[in-house]
Design a protein around this motif. Structure first.
Motif, PDB file in Angstrom:
ATOM      1  N   ALA A  55     -58.381 -84.749   0.815  1.00  0.00           N
ATOM      2  CA  ALA A  55     -58.018 -85.308  -0.391  1.00  0.00           C
ATOM      3  C   ALA A  55     -58.811 -85.952  -1.494  1.00  0.00           C
ATOM      4  O   ALA A  55     -60.623 -85.348  -0.431  1.00  0.00           O
ATOM      5  CB  ALA A  55     -58.116 -87.103  -0.094  1.00  0.00           C
ATOM      6  N   ALA A  56     -59.240 -85.989  -2.416  1.00  0.00           N
ATOM      7  CA  ALA A  56     -60.012 -85.553  -3.144  1.00  0.00           C
ATOM      8  C   ALA A  56     -61.302 -86.527  -2.995  1.00  0.00           C
ATOM      9  O   ALA A  56     -61.051 -87.562  -2.862  1.00  0.00           O
ATOM     10  CB  ALA A  56     -60.211 -85.382  -4.591  1.00  0.00           C
ATOM     11  N   GLY A  57     -62.959 -86.590  -2.953  1.00  0.00           N
ATOM     12  CA  GLY A  57     -63.859 -87.898  -2.676  1.00  0.00           C
ATOM     13  C   GLY A  57     -63.762 -87.953  -1.301  1.00  0.00           C
ATOM     14  O   GLY A  57     -64.211 -89.627  -1.525  1.00  0.00           O
ATOM     15  N   GLY A  58     -63.448 -87.110  -0.424  1.00  0.00           N
ATOM     16  CA  GLY A  58     -63.777 -87.961   1.287  1.00  0.00           C
ATOM     17  C   GLY A  58     -62.986 -88.707   1.035  1.00  0.00           C
ATOM     18  O   GLY A  58     -62.628 -89.204   1.938  1.00  0.00           O
ATOM     19  N   GLY A  59     -61.722 -88.775   0.991  1.00  0.00           N
ATOM     20  CA  GLY A  59     -60.672 -89.460   0.931  1.00  0.00           C
ATOM     21  C   GLY A  59     -60.173 -89.331   2.053  1.00  0.00           C
ATOM     22  O   GLY A  59     -58.806 -90.286   2.704  1.00  0.00           O
ATOM     23  N   THR A  83     -50.269 -89.980   6.742  1.00  0.00           N
ATOM     24  CA  THR A  83     -50.832 -89.620   8.316  1.00  0.00           C
ATOM     25  C   THR A  83     -49.348 -89.980   8.586  1.00  0.00           C
ATOM     26  O   THR A  83     -48.833 -88.521   9.778  1.00  0.00           O
ATOM     27  CB  THR A  83     -51.572 -90.851   8.746  1.00  0.00           C
ATOM     28  OG1 THR A  83     -52.615 -91.172   8.002  1.00  0.00           O
ATOM     29  CG2 THR A  83     -51.261 -91.081  10.153  1.00  0.00           C
ATOM     30  N   ASP A  84     -48.475 -90.644   8.168  1.00  0.00           N
ATOM     31  CA  ASP A  84     -46.852 -91.133   9.012  1.00  0.00           C
ATOM     32  C   ASP A  84     -46.375 -89.956   8.755  1.00  0.00           C
ATOM     33  O   ASP A  84     -45.577 -88.972   9.347  1.00  0.00           O
ATOM     34  CB  ASP A  84     -46.470 -92.315   8.036  1.00  0.00           C
ATOM     35  CG  ASP A  84     -44.650 -92.604   8.523  1.00  0.00           C
ATOM     36  OD1 ASP A  84     -44.870 -91.944   9.821  1.00  0.00           O
ATOM     37  OD2 ASP A  84     -44.155 -93.736   8.405  1.00  0.00           O
ATOM     38  N   ILE A  85     -46.164 -89.497   6.977  1.00  0.00           N
ATOM     39  CA  ILE A  85     -45.053 -88.550   6.491  1.00  0.00           C
ATOM     40  C   ILE A  85     -46.415 -86.850   7.503  1.00  0.00           C
ATOM     41  O   ILE A  85     -45.202 -86.089   7.748  1.00  0.00           O
ATOM     42  CB  ILE A  85     -45.311 -88.228   5.727  1.00  0.00           C
ATOM     43  CG1 ILE A  85     -44.747 -88.970   4.738  1.00  0.00           C
ATOM     44  CG2 ILE A  85     -44.232 -86.535   4.794  1.00  0.00           C
ATOM     45  CD1 ILE A  85     -44.740 -89.401   3.068  1.00  0.00           C
ATOM     46  N   LEU A 126     -51.231 -95.332   0.810  1.00  0.00           N
ATOM     47  CA  LEU A 126     -51.135 -93.660   0.227  1.00  0.00           C
ATOM     48  C   LEU A 126     -51.712 -92.937   1.558  1.00  0.00           C
ATOM     49  O   LEU A 126     -50.964 -92.324   2.227  1.00  0.00           O
ATOM     50  CB  LEU A 126     -51.651 -93.687  -0.713  1.00  0.00           C
ATOM     51  CG  LEU A 126     -51.267 -93.966  -2.175  1.00  0.00           C
ATOM     52  CD1 LEU A 126     -52.175 -93.408  -2.991  1.00  0.00           C
ATOM     53  CD2 LEU A 126     -49.627 -93.395  -2.778  1.00  0.00           C
ATOM     54  N   ALA A 127     -52.727 -93.396   2.077  1.00  0.00           N
ATOM     55  CA  ALA A 127     -53.600 -92.753   3.411  1.00  0.00           C
ATOM     56  C   ALA A 127     -51.975 -92.722   5.040  1.00  0.00           C
ATOM     57  O   ALA A 127     -52.124 -91.723   5.144  1.00  0.00           O
ATOM     58  CB  ALA A 127     -55.317 -93.069   3.683  1.00  0.00           C
ATOM     59  N   ALA A 185     -52.729 -90.382  -4.281  1.00  0.00           N
ATOM     60  CA  ALA A 185     -51.922 -89.796  -4.997  1.00  0.00           C
ATOM     61  C   ALA A 185     -51.020 -88.950  -4.857  1.00  0.00           C
ATOM     62  O   ALA A 185     -49.969 -88.524  -4.788  1.00  0.00           O
ATOM     63  CB  ALA A 185     -51.839 -90.878  -6.463  1.00  0.00           C
ATOM     64  N   GLY A 186     -51.748 -87.790  -5.036  1.00  0.00           N
ATOM     65  CA  GLY A 186     -50.493 -86.510  -5.706  1.00  0.00           C
ATOM     66  C   GLY A 186     -50.101 -85.467  -4.300  1.00  0.00           C
ATOM     67  O   GLY A 186     -49.418 -85.453  -4.063  1.00  0.00           O
ATOM     68  N   LEU A 187     -51.541 -85.899  -2.818  1.00  0.00           N
ATOM     69  CA  LEU A 187     -50.906 -85.518  -1.663  1.00  0.00           C
ATOM     70  C   LEU A 187     -49.765 -86.253  -1.012  1.00  0.00           C
ATOM     71  O   LEU A 187     -48.910 -85.559  -0.268  1.00  0.00           O
ATOM     72  CB  LEU A 187     -51.988 -85.870  -0.737  1.00  0.00           C
ATOM     73  CG  LEU A 187     -53.119 -84.866  -1.409  1.00  0.00           C
ATOM     74  CD1 LEU A 187     -53.956 -85.288   0.072  1.00  0.00           C
ATOM     75  CD2 LEU A 187     -53.405 -83.336  -0.832  1.00  0.00           C
ATOM     76  N   ALA A 188     -49.680 -87.238  -1.475  1.00  0.00           N
ATOM     77  CA  ALA A 188     -48.437 -88.463  -0.951  1.00  0.00           C
ATOM     78  C   ALA A 188     -47.884 -87.948  -1.734  1.00  0.00           C
ATOM     79  O   ALA A 188     -46.217 -87.976  -0.921  1.00  0.00           O
ATOM     80  CB  ALA A 188     -48.760 -89.936  -1.251  1.00  0.00           C
ATOM     81  N   ALA A 189     -47.180 -87.929  -3.166  1.00  0.00           N
ATOM     82  CA  ALA A 189     -46.714 -87.787  -3.578  1.00  0.00           C
ATOM     83  C   ALA A 189     -46.025 -85.840  -3.196  1.00  0.00           C
ATOM     84  O   ALA A 189     -44.743 -85.804  -3.017  1.00  0.00           O
ATOM     85  CB  ALA A 189     -46.842 -87.093  -5.863  1.00  0.00           C
ATOM     86  N   TYR A 190     -46.739 -84.759  -3.095  1.00  0.00           N
ATOM     87  CA  TYR A 190     -46.405 -83.796  -2.679  1.00  0.00           C
ATOM     88  C   TYR A 190     -45.753 -84.464  -1.338  1.00  0.00           C
ATOM     89  O   TYR A 190     -45.181 -83.258  -1.514  1.00  0.00           O
ATOM     90  CB  TYR A 190     -47.869 -83.250  -2.974  1.00  0.00           C
ATOM     91  CG  TYR A 190     -47.633 -81.042  -2.070  1.00  0.00           C
ATOM     92  CD1 TYR A 190     -46.765 -80.659  -1.965  1.00  0.00           C
ATOM     93  CD2 TYR A 190     -48.250 -81.437  -0.450  1.00  0.00           C
ATOM     94  CE1 TYR A 190     -46.540 -79.755  -1.704  1.00  0.00           C
ATOM     95  CE2 TYR A 190     -47.971 -80.190  -0.236  1.00  0.00           C
ATOM     96  CZ  TYR A 190     -46.969 -79.385  -0.475  1.00  0.00           C
ATOM     97  OH  TYR A 190     -47.329 -77.878   0.550  1.00  0.00           O
ATOM     98  N   LEU A 191     -46.629 -84.582   0.127  1.00  0.00           N
ATOM     99  CA  LEU A 191     -45.706 -84.487   1.049  1.00  0.00           C
ATOM    100  C   LEU A 191     -44.523 -85.199   1.457  1.00  0.00           C
ATOM    101  O   LEU A 191     -43.160 -85.372   2.470  1.00  0.00           O
ATOM    102  CB  LEU A 191     -47.141 -85.115   1.703  1.00  0.00           C
ATOM    103  CG  LEU A 191     -46.741 -84.852   3.308  1.00  0.00           C
ATOM    104  CD1 LEU A 191     -47.082 -83.675   3.526  1.00  0.00           C
ATOM    105  CD2 LEU A 191     -47.560 -85.744   4.631  1.00  0.00           C
ATOM    106  N   SER A 192     -44.373 -86.408   0.928  1.00  0.00           N
ATOM    107  CA  SER A 192     -43.468 -86.883   0.284  1.00  0.00           C
ATOM    108  C   SER A 192     -41.543 -85.919   0.028  1.00  0.00           C
ATOM    109  O   SER A 192     -40.770 -86.282  -0.035  1.00  0.00           O
ATOM    110  CB  SER A 192     -43.259 -87.967   0.230  1.00  0.00           C
ATOM    111  OG  SER A 192     -43.198 -88.273  -1.573  1.00  0.00           O
ATOM    112  N   GLY A 193     -41.701 -84.980  -0.237  1.00  0.00           N
ATOM    113  CA  GLY A 193     -41.448 -84.099  -1.923  1.00  0.00           C
ATOM    114  C   GLY A 193     -41.014 -84.518  -3.005  1.00  0.00           C
ATOM    115  O   GLY A 193     -40.114 -84.261  -3.609  1.00  0.00           O
TER     116      GLY A 193
END
Length: 245
Positions: free
Chosen positions: A193-197, A175-177, A170-171, A216-224
């Motif tokens: 990312a929460a928790g210093g992710g 980074t890629d997107i 996910l990280a 997970a939420g950021l990956a889903a969001y950034l990928s639309g």
């Protein structure tokens, strides 16, 4: 043998190969639990059924095997003959009987794994060209496949969500997107990312909008693919983003 240095984004070839293997298991486990008639229904990609998605994943493995052949032999072999042919192949694949479609997806995944295992150190550094026209080394092929099987396992709509995917993947995906979105029209973002992710800057127009959430939420969001669990500054909704991949 010395471990190759990590490419930009903090992922190594070993990482990408491992994520490809893990993503393939996640995808095909979800697929095995999905009845044939569910493949006739819509996937989470607009305009596609589960059949279209599965045909795409199968054709993608064949296409990436073309790049492996190019790296191994030096004989130029593009991923697809043309964008139009790619689309036509997906449509034709989606019309196959379900058993045949499932067998194609499994077979193409196995063949790609076998071909990747044949590459030597010199061949891993050979230049190839992606379907988008980018020139990369063969080192990029496992990452391209990892993205396909992981993200499309979610798109299948069979119960897999981004939270089921490995944190390291996910990280790397974020980074890629983030790098790709910086080169396209859109708002500037600061992802936290929460928790210093981790934290990522996404170039774009205007003052950066802070967006916070789980990996997970950021990956889903950034990928639309939705914005559940992510918020903008002060708890406001984050900007809408178009789908990626």
């Amino acid at each position: 043998m010395a471990t190759p240095p990590a490419p930009p984004g903090g992922r190594t070839r070993a990482d990408a190969l491992r994520w490809t293997a893990e993503g393939t298991v996640i995808l095909f486990d979800a697929l095995a639990a999905l009845p044939d008639d569910r493949l006739d229904g819509p996937a989470r990609l607009p305009g596609w059924t589960g059949r279209h998605l599965l045909a795409h994943v199968a054709a993608n493995a064949d296409a990436l095997a073309n790049l492996v052949h190019w790296a191994r032999t030096g004989e130029e072999r593009p991923m697809y003959a043309s964008p139009e042919q790619r689309d036509a192949d997906i449509e034709a694949g989606a019309a196959r009987p379900a058993a045949e479609l499932r067998a194609w997806a499994g077979r193409s995944a196995r063949v790609l794994d076998e071909r990747l295992a044949e590459l030597d150190e010199r061949q891993w550094t050979a230049p190839v060209r992606t379907a988008q026209g980018r020139t990369v080394t063969a080192e990029e092929i496992p990452w391209m496949r990892a993205r396909e099987v992981m993200v499309h396992a979610v798109d299948l709509g069979a119960g897999v969500e981004f939270g089921a995917l490995p944190a390291g993947f996910l990280a790397a995906l974020i980074t890629d997107i983030a790098g790709r979105r910086a080169a396209a029209p859109g708002p500037a973002l600061t992802l936290e990312a929460a928790g210093g992710g981790g934290a990522w800057a996404v170039g774009g127009s205007g003052e950066p909008v802070v967006v916070r959430g789980t990996l997970a939420g950021l990956a889903a969001y950034l990928s639309g693919r939705g914005r559940d669990g992510v918020t903008g500054e002060g708890g406001t909704p984050p900007p809408d983003l178009p789908r990626w991949l």
